[in-house]
Design a protein around this motif. Structure first.
Motif, PDB file in Angstrom:
ATOM      1  N   GLN A  39       0.954  -1.181  -0.015  1.00  0.00           N
ATOM      2  CA  GLN A  39      -0.178   0.118   0.001  1.00  0.00           C
ATOM      3  C   GLN A  39       0.998   1.126   0.031  1.00  0.00           C
ATOM      4  O   GLN A  39       0.458   2.015  -0.735  1.00  0.00           O
ATOM      5  N   ILE A  40       1.936   1.061   0.745  1.00  0.00           N
ATOM      6  CA  ILE A  40       2.812   2.398   0.819  1.00  0.00           C
ATOM      7  C   ILE A  40       3.631   2.475  -0.518  1.00  0.00           C
ATOM      8  O   ILE A  40       3.837   3.595  -1.195  1.00  0.00           O
ATOM      9  N   LEU A  41       4.033   1.615  -1.306  1.00  0.00           N
ATOM     10  CA  LEU A  41       4.549   1.669  -2.413  1.00  0.00           C
ATOM     11  C   LEU A  41       3.684   2.278  -3.400  1.00  0.00           C
ATOM     12  O   LEU A  41       3.989   2.887  -4.557  1.00  0.00           O
ATOM     13  N   GLU A  42       2.393   1.771  -3.390  1.00  0.00           N
ATOM     14  CA  GLU A  42       1.341   2.453  -4.339  1.00  0.00           C
ATOM     15  C   GLU A  42       1.317   3.729  -4.200  1.00  0.00           C
ATOM     16  O   GLU A  42       1.068   4.454  -5.339  1.00  0.00           O
ATOM     17  N   SER A  43       1.574   4.507  -3.093  1.00  0.00           N
ATOM     18  CA  SER A  43       1.784   5.956  -3.111  1.00  0.00           C
ATOM     19  C   SER A  43       3.154   6.432  -2.821  1.00  0.00           C
ATOM     20  O   SER A  43       3.217   7.589  -2.427  1.00  0.00           O
ATOM     21  N   LYS A  44       4.279   5.691  -3.325  1.00  0.00           N
ATOM     22  CA  LYS A  44       5.261   6.219  -3.374  1.00  0.00           C
ATOM     23  C   LYS A  44       5.690   7.331  -4.221  1.00  0.00           C
ATOM     24  O   LYS A  44       4.871   7.539  -5.192  1.00  0.00           O
ATOM     25  N   ARG A  45       6.440   8.303  -3.849  1.00  0.00           N
ATOM     26  CA  ARG A  45       6.851   9.602  -4.558  1.00  0.00           C
ATOM     27  C   ARG A  45       7.746   9.043  -5.515  1.00  0.00           C
ATOM     28  O   ARG A  45       8.744   8.385  -5.469  1.00  0.00           O
ATOM     29  N   THR A  46       7.649   9.660  -6.852  1.00  0.00           N
ATOM     30  CA  THR A  46       8.385   9.165  -7.885  1.00  0.00           C
ATOM     31  C   THR A  46       9.467  10.429  -7.907  1.00  0.00           C
ATOM     32  O   THR A  46       9.250  11.593  -7.804  1.00  0.00           O
ATOM     33  N   THR A  47      10.723   9.864  -8.295  1.00  0.00           N
ATOM     34  CA  THR A  47      11.779  10.897  -8.372  1.00  0.00           C
ATOM     35  C   THR A  47      12.241  11.289  -9.736  1.00  0.00           C
ATOM     36  O   THR A  47      12.925  12.189  -9.948  1.00  0.00           O
ATOM     37  N   ALA A  48      11.951  10.175 -10.709  1.00  0.00           N
ATOM     38  CA  ALA A  48      12.211  10.326 -11.923  1.00  0.00           C
ATOM     39  C   ALA A  48      11.107  10.807 -12.804  1.00  0.00           C
ATOM     40  O   ALA A  48      10.162  10.079 -12.637  1.00  0.00           O
ATOM     41  N   THR A  49      11.322  11.611 -13.783  1.00  0.00           N
ATOM     42  CA  THR A  49       9.884  11.599 -14.743  1.00  0.00           C
ATOM     43  C   THR A  49       9.608  10.510 -15.512  1.00  0.00           C
ATOM     44  O   THR A  49      10.558   9.551 -15.697  1.00  0.00           O
ATOM     45  N   ARG A  50       8.467  10.322 -16.262  1.00  0.00           N
ATOM     46  CA  ARG A  50       8.336   9.315 -16.893  1.00  0.00           C
ATOM     47  C   ARG A  50       9.304   9.386 -18.148  1.00  0.00           C
ATOM     48  O   ARG A  50       9.848   8.136 -18.709  1.00  0.00           O
ATOM     49  N   ARG A  51       9.712  10.361 -18.714  1.00  0.00           N
ATOM     50  CA  ARG A  51      10.661  10.515 -19.946  1.00  0.00           C
ATOM     51  C   ARG A  51      12.059  10.165 -19.460  1.00  0.00           C
ATOM     52  O   ARG A  51      12.558   9.261 -19.906  1.00  0.00           O
ATOM     53  N   GLN A  52      12.369  10.308 -18.164  1.00  0.00           N
ATOM     54  CA  GLN A  52      13.675   9.912 -17.560  1.00  0.00           C
ATOM     55  C   GLN A  52      13.651   8.405 -17.486  1.00  0.00           C
ATOM     56  O   GLN A  52      14.562   7.614 -17.833  1.00  0.00           O
ATOM     57  N   ARG A  53      12.339   7.944 -16.928  1.00  0.00           N
ATOM     58  CA  ARG A  53      12.554   6.494 -16.972  1.00  0.00           C
ATOM     59  C   ARG A  53      12.640   5.744 -18.072  1.00  0.00           C
ATOM     60  O   ARG A  53      13.138   4.546 -18.184  1.00  0.00           O
ATOM     61  N   THR A  54      11.960   6.364 -19.218  1.00  0.00           N
ATOM     62  CA  THR A  54      12.020   5.737 -20.803  1.00  0.00           C
ATOM     63  C   THR A  54      13.505   5.581 -21.079  1.00  0.00           C
ATOM     64  O   THR A  54      14.005   4.880 -22.079  1.00  0.00           O
TER      65      THR A  54
END
Length: 177
Positions: free
Chosen positions: A17-32
């Motif tokens: 449940q916590i992981l579902e609400s985790k803050r992302t630190t990389a943008t979608r573009r960065q992850r690609t």
């Protein structure tokens, strides 16, 4: 006869449940572009553990990554120090909670600020609280969380009974500190 799934709140479901609400630190573009988030699932678990056991030492190498996988599955082969069934650990945490509630709250606030997406239009923080309350209210584990179990949910330390939450059908008045 239909098979109805009942939620069971254990450490693994709590972590998920916590992981579902985790803050992302990389943008979608960065992850690609193969840029990963600054923290991983095992960092989140370590943060939670260190609230309960401030002196916990993370195992070396990739061992803790494997431990995190076992913990998420609520697997029987989860290492003993991650099962939180040790009476001495629980007793020490409860004692710390009673004697230094403000310190524990400060640790938890730091955890939330580091790992949970708070105050955005996606409302991951609000959704997390609602999911956790729903799991607590509907817990069908063995043993189930008793209705007279008290949860400390205020920055001042007062507790709320589980049965009080059961009476509420909506959780629209959640406040975060």
């Amino acid at each position: 006869m239909t098979n109805t799934a009942h939620p069971i709140l254990c450490g693994g479901t709590f972590l998920i449940q916590i992981l579902e609400s985790k803050r992302t630190t990389a943008t979608r573009r960065q992850r690609t572009q193969s840029v990963s988030d600054a923290f991983h699932e095992q960092d989140v678990l370590l943060g939670l553990i260190q609230i309960v056991q401030p002196d916990y030492m993370k195992p070396a190498g990739d061992t803790f990554k494997t431990y995190t996988t076992y913990f998420k599955r609520c697997a029987e082969n989860t290492p003993q120090d991650l099962q939180f069934a040790d009476e001495a650990v629980v007793s020490a945490f409860l004692s710390r909670l009673e004697s230094d509630y403000a310190g524990v709250l400060n640790d938890m606030t730091g955890f939330v600020n580091n790992f949970i997406e708070v105050g955005t239009t996606r409302q991951k923080d609000i959704k997390l609280a609602r999911r956790l309350i729903e799991m607590i209210v509907n817990d069908a584990g063995t043993p189930a969380i008793p209705d007279d179990y008290q949860f400390a949910i205020s920055k001042d330390g007062p507790s709320v009974l589980k049965s009080t939450w059961r009476l509420c059908r909506t959780y629209t008045s959640l406040h975060f500190f």
